[in-house]
Design an enzyme around this catalytic site. Sequence first.
Site, PDB file in Angstrom:
ATOM      1  N   ARG A  11     -42.519 -42.646  96.686  1.00 50.71           N
ATOM      2  CA  ARG A  11     -42.747 -42.963  95.516  1.00 50.71           C
ATOM      3  C   ARG A  11     -44.033 -42.087  94.886  1.00 50.71           C
ATOM      4  NH1 ARG A  11     -46.981 -43.975  92.053  1.00 50.71           N
ATOM      5  NH2 ARG A  11     -47.792 -45.554  93.657  1.00 50.71           N
ATOM      6  N   ASP A  12     -45.259 -42.363  95.238  1.00 47.02           N
ATOM      7  CA  ASP A  12     -46.426 -41.539  94.720  1.00 47.02           C
ATOM      8  C   ASP A  12     -46.290 -40.046  95.075  1.00 47.02           C
ATOM      9  OD1 ASP A  12     -48.812 -41.286  93.442  1.00 47.02           O
ATOM     10  OD2 ASP A  12     -49.851 -43.050  94.592  1.00 47.02           O
ATOM     11  N   HIS A 203     -56.045 -48.288  97.582  1.00 49.19           N
ATOM     12  CA  HIS A 203     -55.202 -47.082  97.428  1.00 49.19           C
ATOM     13  C   HIS A 203     -56.003 -45.735  97.002  1.00 49.19           C
ATOM     14  CE1 HIS A 203     -51.122 -45.460  95.564  1.00 49.19           C
ATOM     15  NE2 HIS A 203     -52.143 -44.688  94.937  1.00 49.19           N
ATOM     16  N   HIS A 205     -56.633 -41.602  96.805  1.00 47.17           N
ATOM     17  CA  HIS A 205     -56.244 -40.343  96.426  1.00 47.17           C
ATOM     18  C   HIS A 205     -57.297 -39.604  97.315  1.00 47.17           C
ATOM     19  CE1 HIS A 205     -52.424 -40.677  94.368  1.00 47.17           C
ATOM     20  NE2 HIS A 205     -52.846 -41.652  94.004  1.00 47.17           N
ATOM     21  N   CYS A 236     -50.654 -38.279  90.455  1.00 50.92           N
ATOM     22  CA  CYS A 236     -50.257 -38.899  89.164  1.00 50.92           C
ATOM     23  C   CYS A 236     -49.841 -37.859  88.121  1.00 50.92           C
ATOM     24  CB  CYS A 236     -50.967 -40.016  88.770  1.00 50.92           C
ATOM     25  SG  CYS A 236     -50.332 -40.966  87.214  1.00 50.92           S
TER      26      CYS A 236
HETATM   27  P1  HMG Z   1     -42.470 -47.151  76.589  1.00 49.54           P
HETATM   28  O1  HMG Z   1     -43.180 -45.645  76.743  1.00 49.54           O
HETATM   29  O2  HMG Z   1     -43.507 -48.063  75.877  1.00 49.54           O
HETATM   30  O3  HMG Z   1     -41.311 -47.165  75.534  1.00 49.54           O
HETATM   31  O4  HMG Z   1     -42.276 -47.531  78.040  1.00 49.54           O
HETATM   32  P2  HMG Z   1     -40.229 -48.382  75.267  1.00 49.54           P
HETATM   33  O5  HMG Z   1     -40.286 -49.440  76.157  1.00 49.54           O
HETATM   34  O6  HMG Z   1     -40.284 -48.320  73.885  1.00 49.54           O
HETATM   35  O7  HMG Z   1     -38.625 -47.576  75.731  1.00 49.54           O
HETATM   36  C1  HMG Z   1     -38.692 -46.084  75.528  1.00 49.54           C
HETATM   37  C2  HMG Z   1     -37.319 -45.440  76.085  1.00 49.54           C
HETATM   38  O8  HMG Z   1     -37.583 -45.744  77.628  1.00 49.54           O
HETATM   39  C3  HMG Z   1     -36.149 -46.531  75.807  1.00 49.54           C
HETATM   40  O9  HMG Z   1     -35.192 -45.776  75.614  1.00 49.54           O
HETATM   41  C4  HMG Z   1     -36.192 -47.463  76.696  1.00 49.54           C
HETATM   42  O10 HMG Z   1     -34.883 -48.029  77.027  1.00 49.54           O
HETATM   43  C5  HMG Z   1     -36.533 -46.803  78.178  1.00 49.54           C
HETATM   44  P3  HMG Z   1     -34.289 -44.938  74.431  1.00 49.54           P
HETATM   45  O11 HMG Z   1     -34.014 -46.363  73.624  1.00 49.54           O
HETATM   46  O12 HMG Z   1     -35.389 -44.280  73.585  1.00 49.54           O
HETATM   47  O13 HMG Z   1     -33.308 -44.433  74.905  1.00 49.54           O
HETATM   48  N1  HMG Z   1     -37.137 -47.705  78.941  1.00 49.54           N
HETATM   49  C6  HMG Z   1     -36.468 -47.615  80.340  1.00 49.54           C
HETATM   50  N2  HMG Z   1     -35.577 -46.754  81.069  1.00 49.54           N
HETATM   51  C7  HMG Z   1     -35.403 -47.152  82.237  1.00 49.54           C
HETATM   52  N3  HMG Z   1     -36.147 -48.091  82.955  1.00 49.54           N
HETATM   53  C8  HMG Z   1     -37.082 -48.921  82.402  1.00 49.54           C
HETATM   54  C9  HMG Z   1     -37.488 -48.464  81.086  1.00 49.54           C
HETATM   55  N4  HMG Z   1     -38.354 -49.081  80.075  1.00 49.54           N
HETATM   56  C10 HMG Z   1     -38.179 -48.393  79.055  1.00 49.54           C
HETATM   57  N5  HMG Z   1     -37.864 -49.506  83.093  1.00 49.54           N
HETATM   58  C11 HMG Z   1     -42.715 -47.527  80.271  1.00 49.54           C
HETATM   59  C12 HMG Z   1     -43.188 -48.122  78.833  1.00 49.54           C
HETATM   60  C13 HMG Z   1     -44.090 -47.940  81.218  1.00 49.54           C
HETATM   61  C14 HMG Z   1     -41.577 -47.804  80.765  1.00 49.54           C
HETATM   62  C15 HMG Z   1     -43.151 -45.902  80.341  1.00 49.54           C
HETATM   63  O14 HMG Z   1     -44.192 -45.843  79.502  1.00 49.54           O
HETATM   64  C16 HMG Z   1     -43.011 -45.382  81.643  1.00 49.54           C
HETATM   65  O15 HMG Z   1     -41.818 -45.312  82.322  1.00 49.54           O
HETATM   66  N6  HMG Z   1     -44.102 -44.691  82.213  1.00 49.54           N
HETATM   67  C17 HMG Z   1     -44.212 -44.075  83.268  1.00 49.54           C
HETATM   68  C18 HMG Z   1     -45.099 -44.620  84.163  1.00 49.54           C
HETATM   69  C19 HMG Z   1     -45.282 -44.087  85.639  1.00 49.54           C
HETATM   70  O16 HMG Z   1     -44.378 -44.172  86.135  1.00 49.54           O
HETATM   71  N7  HMG Z   1     -46.484 -43.520  86.022  1.00 49.54           N
HETATM   72  C20 HMG Z   1     -46.790 -43.243  87.209  1.00 49.54           C
HETATM   73  C21 HMG Z   1     -46.935 -44.223  88.391  1.00 49.54           C
HETATM   74  S1  HMG Z   1     -48.600 -45.245  88.075  1.00 49.54           S
HETATM   75  C22 HMG Z   1     -49.334 -44.217  89.478  1.00 49.54           C
HETATM   76  O17 HMG Z   1     -49.034 -43.177  89.848  1.00 49.54           O
HETATM   77  C23 HMG Z   1     -50.781 -44.829  89.841  1.00 49.54           C
HETATM   78  C24 HMG Z   1     -50.581 -45.634  91.234  1.00 49.54           C
HETATM   79  O18 HMG Z   1     -50.212 -44.963  92.194  1.00 49.54           O
HETATM   80  C25 HMG Z   1     -51.962 -46.177  91.492  1.00 49.54           C
HETATM   81  C26 HMG Z   1     -52.990 -45.161  91.355  1.00 49.54           C
HETATM   82  O19 HMG Z   1     -53.158 -44.194  92.000  1.00 49.54           O
HETATM   83  O20 HMG Z   1     -54.042 -45.522  90.877  1.00 49.54           O
HETATM   84  C27 HMG Z   1     -49.734 -46.885  91.201  1.00 49.54           C
HETATM   85 MG    MG Z   2     -51.379 -43.294  93.165  1.00 49.09          MG
END
Ligand code: HMG
Ligand code: MG
Length: 296
Positions: A11-12, A203, A205, A236
């Site tokens: 995933r990450d 966690h 990096h 990320c």
């Molecule tokens: P949003 O941006 O607030 O938008 O979503 P929404 O809820 O209004 O939805 C927008 C569109 O996305 C809609 O589609 C929804 O249906 C769709 P449209 O009507 O425009 O066609 N949608 C989805 N589709 C599929 N699955 C879903 C979903 N939710 C909405 N679950 C949201 C909020 C969080 C979903 C969005 O902003 C998002 O996906 N962001 C990506 C976040 C991400 O994955 N970041 C990377 C991981 S975090 C990380 O790496 C840190 C970590 O490793 C720890 C660390 O290192 O610190 C964990």
């Molecule tokens: Mg991470």
Amino acid sequence: MRVKVTEVGPRDGLQNEAKTIPTDVKVRFVDALSEAGYEEIEVSAFVSPDRVPQLADAEEVFARIRRREGTLYSALVPNERGLERALRARIGKAAVFTAASETFNRKNVNASIAESIERFKPVVEGARGASIPVRGYVSTAFWCPYEGKIAPEAVVDVVKRLTDLGVDEISIGDTIGKAVPADVMTLLDRLLDHVDQDRLAMHFHDTYGTAIANVLASYERGISTFDSSAGGVGGCPFAPGASGNVATEDVIWALTQSGADVAPDLGRVRAATDLLGSALGRSLHRAPGSTSAPPG
Ligand code: HMG
Ligand code: MG
């Protein structure tokens, strides 16, 4: 002490790759990791495919992996929509994610910290109803790419909100890999007044090369769960400058040599890294003893 290593490479590690990685490669990577005997592998993310195109095949990956008895197969679940998808895919554990920095959280999930925690309520309830444990991530727990150094109090506040919500485990993220052991000890000293050490995961990096030192500092403070990625892949897409996770190979080596009992088999983790490196066409973090790495 028994230490759990949660493999977050699929995933990450893969979420930040620019080139589309075929589903088949992901499945083979997860299967190779499963052979190493992890307690937990974070397989993918049920997030918006528009935001993270690399993980748009989460359903297919979950459908095709060979699930090993004794391994939990987890995924990021940002909201109710994500939970519906994740439950259909038969995840073994859900991970919600927020941050200690408002600016990062807004860029990452398009919500304030409070709004994101509000979104988690039905996710935690739904997961509980399906008897699935929940992890809560707190990103930017030390540094934010937009706001700079983060005060430990901000992290304590978010951690309390997550424990109030009923998450089982909390993973403290050094998202951009800038923390040093002194930061880690300061934060853990504050956190451990509020949350049991067995519920915390760290966690790290490795942007500044201090991740393994941070793992060892946390271990000294009694932490027994660490996230890492095979070959140190990762980053990320919403945290400019973030490099990969601490390499699983280094974590296994450093902890076992420090007296910890760690489940994944180092040789098999190296084999999974080699498989991924060949598929990506580049050499990953040097894993001593792996076939693609120089000796020594
Ligand atoms: P949003 O941006 O607030 O938008 O979503 P929404 O809820 O209004 O939805 C927008 C569109 O996305 C809609 O589609 C929804 O249906 C769709 P449209 O009507 O425009 O066609 N949608 C989805 N589709 C599929 N699955 C879903 C979903 N939710 C909405 N679950 C949201 C909020 C969080 C979903 C969005 O902003 C998002 O996906 N962001 C990506 C976040 C991400 O994955 N970041 C990377 C991981 S975090 C990380 O790496 C840190 C970590 O490793 C720890 C660390 O290192 O610190 C964990
Ligand atoms: Mg991470």
